[in-house]
Design a protein around this motif. Sequence first.
Motif, PDB file in Angstrom:
ATOM      1  N   LEU A  17       0.969  -1.263  -0.106  1.00 34.79           N
ATOM      2  CA  LEU A  17       0.058  -0.084  -0.211  1.00 34.79           C
ATOM      3  C   LEU A  17       0.750   1.298   0.147  1.00 34.79           C
ATOM      4  O   LEU A  17       0.569   2.295  -0.591  1.00 34.79           O
ATOM      5  N   GLY A  18       1.822   1.219   1.028  1.00 36.69           N
ATOM      6  CA  GLY A  18       2.868   2.392   0.791  1.00 36.69           C
ATOM      7  C   GLY A  18       3.285   2.827  -0.458  1.00 36.69           C
ATOM      8  O   GLY A  18       3.425   4.130  -0.861  1.00 36.69           O
ATOM      9  N   HIS A  19       3.782   1.805  -1.419  1.00 30.92           N
ATOM     10  CA  HIS A  19       4.096   2.295  -2.757  1.00 30.92           C
ATOM     11  C   HIS A  19       3.147   2.802  -3.551  1.00 30.92           C
ATOM     12  O   HIS A  19       3.317   3.963  -4.232  1.00 30.92           O
ATOM     13  N   ALA A  26       2.545  11.675  -5.584  1.00 31.23           N
ATOM     14  CA  ALA A  26       3.661  12.207  -6.527  1.00 31.23           C
ATOM     15  C   ALA A  26       2.852  12.440  -7.751  1.00 31.23           C
ATOM     16  O   ALA A  26       3.072  13.429  -8.435  1.00 31.23           O
ATOM     17  N   ARG A  27       1.890  11.736  -8.169  1.00 27.38           N
ATOM     18  CA  ARG A  27       1.071  12.052  -9.397  1.00 27.38           C
ATOM     19  C   ARG A  27       0.554  13.399  -9.291  1.00 27.38           C
ATOM     20  O   ARG A  27       0.238  14.049 -10.236  1.00 27.38           O
ATOM     21  N   ALA A  45      14.311   2.316  -5.755  1.00 33.41           N
ATOM     22  CA  ALA A  45      13.905   1.940  -7.052  1.00 33.41           C
ATOM     23  C   ALA A  45      12.778   3.185  -7.583  1.00 33.41           C
ATOM     24  O   ALA A  45      12.610   3.792  -8.600  1.00 33.41           O
ATOM     25  N   LEU A  46      11.742   3.101  -6.437  1.00 37.86           N
ATOM     26  CA  LEU A  46      10.586   4.290  -6.624  1.00 37.86           C
ATOM     27  C   LEU A  46      10.959   5.563  -6.446  1.00 37.86           C
ATOM     28  O   LEU A  46      10.647   6.240  -7.359  1.00 37.86           O
ATOM     29  N   ALA A  47      12.119   5.832  -5.650  1.00 38.04           N
ATOM     30  CA  ALA A  47      12.498   7.156  -5.871  1.00 38.04           C
ATOM     31  C   ALA A  47      13.229   7.724  -7.219  1.00 38.04           C
ATOM     32  O   ALA A  47      13.137   8.677  -7.636  1.00 38.04           O
ATOM     33  N   ALA A  48      14.064   6.927  -7.707  1.00 38.88           N
ATOM     34  CA  ALA A  48      14.726   6.897  -8.878  1.00 38.88           C
ATOM     35  C   ALA A  48      13.576   6.909 -10.117  1.00 38.88           C
ATOM     36  O   ALA A  48      13.715   7.838 -10.922  1.00 38.88           O
ATOM     37  N   GLN A  49      12.589   6.211  -9.944  1.00 33.85           N
ATOM     38  CA  GLN A  49      11.408   6.313 -10.885  1.00 33.85           C
ATOM     39  C   GLN A  49      10.803   7.752 -10.850  1.00 33.85           C
ATOM     40  O   GLN A  49      10.552   8.226 -11.983  1.00 33.85           O
ATOM     41  N   ILE A  56      12.578  11.336  -2.523  1.00 36.72           N
ATOM     42  CA  ILE A  56      13.568  10.972  -1.697  1.00 36.72           C
ATOM     43  C   ILE A  56      13.246   9.564  -0.693  1.00 36.72           C
ATOM     44  O   ILE A  56      12.410   9.529  -0.213  1.00 36.72           O
ATOM     45  N   ALA A  57      14.279   8.564  -0.970  1.00 29.20           N
ATOM     46  CA  ALA A  57      14.282   7.460   0.010  1.00 29.20           C
ATOM     47  C   ALA A  57      14.922   7.417   1.061  1.00 29.20           C
ATOM     48  O   ALA A  57      16.136   7.832   0.932  1.00 29.20           O
TER      49      ALA A  57
END
Length: 254
Positions: A17-19, A26-27, A45-49, A56-57
Amino acid sequence: MQLSEQCVLITGGARGLGHHLSLAFAREGAQVIINYHRSAQAAQALAAQLGPRQAIALQADVTDPAQVQAMLATAAGHFGRPLTTVVNNALAAFSFNGDARPKADAIGWDAFQSQFEGSVRGALNTVQAALPAMRAQRFGRVINIGTNLFQNPVVPYHDYTAAKAALLSLTRTLAGDLGPDGITVNMLSGGLLRSTDASAATPEAVFDYIAANTPLRSVTTPAEFADAALFFASPWARAVTGQNLVVDGGLVRD
């Protein structure tokens, strides 16, 4: 404050869910702090995306107040702006498999303590760390993630449900305490989500049963649930605080 002007901390924001919460904010243009405890690869990976200007992660155990303080200091330096919004989503290790959960005669206090530490202590730490910035801005949004098992305790998740019930009480007392500072505190409660890491062990028959007994005839997805969190952070919820919104497709209606 518009969502695009906000800086949002999402605890446990890398997986499950956090993802989806991270992606939803962000959207809408918010800057997102993707907090993680052990999921470094997924968080990075999510922060890079999303890119460094938007995300920031940062690693922190939310049960440790010093780590939470350090995380927010790093995020403020990275984005150059203070935190506005906290989404308390982090969950102590838990598997949503009712067949494997200990019943009343077998569950130990250590299970309760683990869930209370993750849900209640973690939320208290993030709120206390965020308060100076929120008070200085006279604006803050706190969104705590709960469960519909309060109203519909169909599975004996004694420890998990008790901790989330305590978090609801904290939500309401914090709302009364922090309202004069322009800070709202609300809870968003879901049922079983299809699917997250935590619900991966859930038998398919359980998902089918829930879908058949829900007005929308479907099990809520993490993305659908995450979209509802945006409301509590948005200007349209500026007069809403101390509330618990159940987002489960209408399964629970009281």
